[in-house]
Scaffold this motif. Structure first.
Motif, PDB file in Angstrom:
ATOM      1  N   ILE A   5       0.854  -1.187   0.000  1.00 51.16           N
ATOM      2  CA  ILE A   5       0.000   0.000   0.000  1.00 51.16           C
ATOM      3  C   ILE A   5       0.892   1.241   0.000  1.00 51.16           C
ATOM      4  O   ILE A   5       1.873   1.311   0.743  1.00 51.16           O
ATOM      5  CB  ILE A   5      -1.032  -0.001   1.157  1.00 51.16           C
ATOM      6  N   ASP A   6       0.544   2.174  -0.885  1.00 53.08           N
ATOM      7  CA  ASP A   6       1.353   3.373  -1.111  1.00 53.08           C
ATOM      8  C   ASP A   6       0.743   4.528  -0.325  1.00 53.08           C
ATOM      9  O   ASP A   6       0.014   5.356  -0.877  1.00 53.08           O
ATOM     10  CB  ASP A   6       1.360   3.669  -2.622  1.00 53.08           C
ATOM     11  N   THR A   7       1.033   4.552   0.963  1.00 54.86           N
ATOM     12  CA  THR A   7       0.481   5.596   1.828  1.00 54.86           C
ATOM     13  C   THR A   7       1.272   5.626   3.130  1.00 54.86           C
ATOM     14  O   THR A   7       1.881   4.624   3.518  1.00 54.86           O
ATOM     15  CB  THR A   7      -1.006   5.337   2.153  1.00 54.86           C
ATOM     16  N   ALA A   8       1.206   6.798   3.800  1.00 54.16           N
ATOM     17  CA  ALA A   8       1.766   6.875   5.157  1.00 54.16           C
ATOM     18  C   ALA A   8       0.643   7.109   6.157  1.00 54.16           C
ATOM     19  O   ALA A   8       0.899   7.382   7.324  1.00 54.16           O
ATOM     20  CB  ALA A   8       2.793   8.005   5.221  1.00 54.16           C
ATOM     21  N   ASN A   9      -0.611   7.017   5.677  1.00 56.55           N
ATOM     22  CA  ASN A   9      -1.758   7.293   6.547  1.00 56.55           C
ATOM     23  C   ASN A   9      -2.094   6.032   7.360  1.00 56.55           C
ATOM     24  O   ASN A   9      -2.519   5.011   6.812  1.00 56.55           O
ATOM     25  CB  ASN A   9      -2.950   7.713   5.679  1.00 56.55           C
ATOM     26  N   LEU A  10      -1.880   6.111   8.683  1.00 55.70           N
ATOM     27  CA  LEU A  10      -2.063   4.929   9.544  1.00 55.70           C
ATOM     28  C   LEU A  10      -3.490   4.399   9.537  1.00 55.70           C
ATOM     29  O   LEU A  10      -3.695   3.185   9.648  1.00 55.70           O
ATOM     30  CB  LEU A  10      -1.659   5.271  10.966  1.00 55.70           C
ATOM     31  N   ASP A  11      -4.473   5.280   9.405  1.00 55.20           N
ATOM     32  CA  ASP A  11      -5.860   4.800   9.350  1.00 55.20           C
ATOM     33  C   ASP A  11      -6.051   3.931   8.111  1.00 55.20           C
ATOM     34  O   ASP A  11      -6.644   2.850   8.178  1.00 55.20           O
ATOM     35  CB  ASP A  11      -6.855   5.974   9.310  1.00 55.20           C
ATOM     36  N   GLU A  12      -5.531   4.416   6.970  1.00 53.14           N
ATOM     37  CA  GLU A  12      -5.639   3.625   5.733  1.00 53.14           C
ATOM     38  C   GLU A  12      -4.852   2.319   5.856  1.00 53.14           C
ATOM     39  O   GLU A  12      -5.324   1.255   5.455  1.00 53.14           O
ATOM     40  CB  GLU A  12      -5.100   4.443   4.548  1.00 53.14           C
ATOM     41  N   ILE A  13      -3.649   2.424   6.429  1.00 52.98           N
ATOM     42  CA  ILE A  13      -2.795   1.231   6.552  1.00 52.98           C
ATOM     43  C   ILE A  13      -3.491   0.168   7.404  1.00 52.98           C
ATOM     44  O   ILE A  13      -3.570  -1.002   7.026  1.00 52.98           O
ATOM     45  CB  ILE A  13      -1.426   1.619   7.149  1.00 52.98           C
ATOM     46  N   LYS A  14      -4.035   0.597   8.548  1.00 47.93           N
ATOM     47  CA  LYS A  14      -4.672  -0.383   9.449  1.00 47.93           C
ATOM     48  C   LYS A  14      -5.874  -1.026   8.780  1.00 47.93           C
ATOM     49  O   LYS A  14      -6.077  -2.241   8.877  1.00 47.93           O
ATOM     50  CB  LYS A  14      -5.062   0.283  10.770  1.00 47.93           C
ATOM     51  N   GLU A  15      -6.662  -0.212   8.085  1.00 47.92           N
ATOM     52  CA  GLU A  15      -7.838  -0.796   7.424  1.00 47.92           C
ATOM     53  C   GLU A  15      -7.403  -1.774   6.324  1.00 47.92           C
ATOM     54  O   GLU A  15      -7.896  -2.897   6.242  1.00 47.92           O
ATOM     55  CB  GLU A  15      -8.745   0.290   6.846  1.00 47.92           C
ATOM     56  N   ALA A  16      -6.428  -1.364   5.509  1.00 42.58           N
ATOM     57  CA  ALA A  16      -5.993  -2.235   4.408  1.00 42.58           C
ATOM     58  C   ALA A  16      -5.351  -3.516   4.949  1.00 42.58           C
ATOM     59  O   ALA A  16      -5.554  -4.603   4.393  1.00 42.58           O
ATOM     60  CB  ALA A  16      -5.023  -1.482   3.503  1.00 42.58           C
ATOM     61  N   LEU A  17      -4.613  -3.414   6.054  1.00 37.57           N
ATOM     62  CA  LEU A  17      -4.011  -4.622   6.639  1.00 37.57           C
ATOM     63  C   LEU A  17      -5.096  -5.598   7.087  1.00 37.57           C
ATOM     64  O   LEU A  17      -4.941  -6.816   6.962  1.00 37.57           O
ATOM     65  CB  LEU A  17      -3.119  -4.260   7.833  1.00 37.57           C
ATOM     66  N   SER A  18      -6.215  -5.056   7.566  1.00 37.42           N
ATOM     67  CA  SER A  18      -7.295  -5.926   8.048  1.00 37.42           C
ATOM     68  C   SER A  18      -7.914  -6.738   6.909  1.00 37.42           C
ATOM     69  O   SER A  18      -8.571  -7.745   7.145  1.00 37.42           O
ATOM     70  CB  SER A  18      -8.371  -5.098   8.764  1.00 37.42           C
ATOM     71  N   TRP A  19      -7.687  -6.321   5.654  1.00 42.13           N
ATOM     72  CA  TRP A  19      -8.245  -7.059   4.508  1.00 42.13           C
ATOM     73  C   TRP A  19      -7.434  -8.330   4.222  1.00 42.13           C
ATOM     74  O   TRP A  19      -7.886  -9.191   3.454  1.00 42.13           O
ATOM     75  CB  TRP A  19      -8.256  -6.186   3.243  1.00 42.13           C
ATOM     76  N   GLY A  20      -6.213  -8.405   4.760  1.00 44.52           N
ATOM     77  CA  GLY A  20      -5.421  -9.644   4.630  1.00 44.52           C
ATOM     78  C   GLY A  20      -4.690  -9.809   3.313  1.00 44.52           C
ATOM     79  O   GLY A  20      -4.231 -10.920   3.009  1.00 44.52           O
ATOM     80  N   ILE A  21      -4.550  -8.744   2.520  1.00 46.27           N
ATOM     81  CA  ILE A  21      -3.893  -8.907   1.214  1.00 46.27           C
ATOM     82  C   ILE A  21      -2.696  -7.963   1.028  1.00 46.27           C
ATOM     83  O   ILE A  21      -2.136  -7.902  -0.069  1.00 46.27           O
ATOM     84  CB  ILE A  21      -4.887  -8.712   0.040  1.00 46.27           C
ATOM     85  N   VAL A  22      -2.327  -7.257   2.086  1.00 43.19           N
ATOM     86  CA  VAL A  22      -1.243  -6.271   1.943  1.00 43.19           C
ATOM     87  C   VAL A  22       0.081  -6.882   2.397  1.00 43.19           C
ATOM     88  O   VAL A  22       0.195  -7.401   3.507  1.00 43.19           O
ATOM     89  CB  VAL A  22      -1.578  -4.988   2.746  1.00 43.19           C
ATOM     90  N   ASP A  23       1.082  -6.815   1.507  1.00 44.24           N
ATOM     91  CA  ASP A  23       2.380  -7.447   1.774  1.00 44.24           C
ATOM     92  C   ASP A  23       3.462  -6.453   2.186  1.00 44.24           C
ATOM     93  O   ASP A  23       4.602  -6.864   2.452  1.00 44.24           O
ATOM     94  CB  ASP A  23       2.870  -8.165   0.509  1.00 44.24           C
TER      95      ASP A  23
END
Ligand code: G3P
Length: 274
Positions: A5-23
């Motif tokens: 994921i191309d971001t430094a926004n922790l809210d976005e990072i946490k949500e995207a990590l919860s999807w289980g597809i971010v490496d």
């Protein structure tokens, strides 16, 4: 293909990590600025150092996080790279240092090769390097020779450049044809490269020819169709903005199908779940 994921926004990072597809995660000074503005806008206390530590811990040991230097000379970039690695790699052992392939800001700068020198020095020390602002296949070749763990070709910015060279107006997330834009008898190109996807494909061919271990991390990704094309030409990784990730899961017919399944469910079948 790995998805970062191309971001430094922790809210976005946490949500995207919860999807289980971010490496993994990639940041740069512009993305850090956006995140800082976002959190300050919420009236929150902000400490850059704690924020980066929280981001690294959220990513965890298995997911590399790229942090970029801000200098333009060999001495500055090397010192900043060591500072970032020493300050932060202890959190989760996942820091990757982002170095520009060429830090000059004007053509003919004396520092044009300083990026390569730092990439080589860090790679020799075992520090993983993501080489950023790759706009040509031969820049990627040089970065791989210097020992880079990743090269980041900026697919979207090449498409922007090609359109702008012909004064074509566009929105940031507009699709650009991977096979190039035909204008009259000409395919718009930058020294033979006809699109960002073509840039990534050319780097793929070169790395395959010589068995480079360097991974191709397609960056500056603008839409879901471009992600598909980057996967088709063999990018090892695509680093994708939050909004584009969301777009990748969406299709009208999927939603329509969900409505139909719900409407067709008979009570006998529903009872099984009760
Ligand atoms: O990873 C590099 C990327 O953040 C640049 O994207 O959209 O600013 O071209 P963009």
């Amino acid at each position: 293909m790995k998805i970062f994921i191309d971001t430094a926004n922790l809210d976005e990072i946490k949500e995207a990590l919860s999807w289980g597809i971010v490496d993994g995660i990639t940041t740069n000074p512009s993305l850090i600025k956006k995140a800082v503005d976002y959190f300050k806008g919420k009236g929150k206390e902000f400490s850059m150092e704690s924020y980066i530590k929280e981001l690294l811990a959220a990513a965890g040991r298995e997911r590399p996080v790229s942090l970029e230097v801000i200098g333009n000379t060999e001495e500055e970039m090397y010192r900043q790279a060591k500072t970032l690695f020493e300050k932060f790699n202890g959190v989760a052992g996942n820091v990757v240092i982002k170095i520009p392939v060429n830090p000059e800001t004007e053509e003919g700068g004396k520092n044009a090769f300083d990026g390569l020198k730092v990439i080589k020095a860090l790679s020799d020390e075992g520090i993983p390097v993501n080489v950023t602002l790759i706009m040509t296949p031969v820049q990627a070749l040089l970065a791989a020779k210097a020992g880079a763990k990743y090269v980041s070709p900026f697919a979207g910015r090449i498409d922007d450049y090609l359109r702008s060279s012909k004064k074509i107006t566009f929105e940031k997330h507009d699709y650009f044809p991977a096979e190039g834009l035909v204008l009259g008898d000409e395919i718009v190109n930058d020294n033979g490269i006809v699109s960002g996807v073509d840039l990534v494909g050319s780097i793929r061919d070169i790395f395959n020819n010589y068995d480079f271990d360097t991974e191709i991390l397609a960056a500056s990704v603008r839409n879901a169709r471009q992600v598909r094309e980057l996967a088709e030409v063999g990018a090892d990784v695509a680093t994708i903005p939050f909004a584009v990730l969301k777009d990748m899961i969406s299709h009208y017919k999927t939603r329509e199908g969900m409505v139909k399944f719900a409407n067709d469910t008979v009570p006998e079948y529903r009872e099984i779940f009760e």
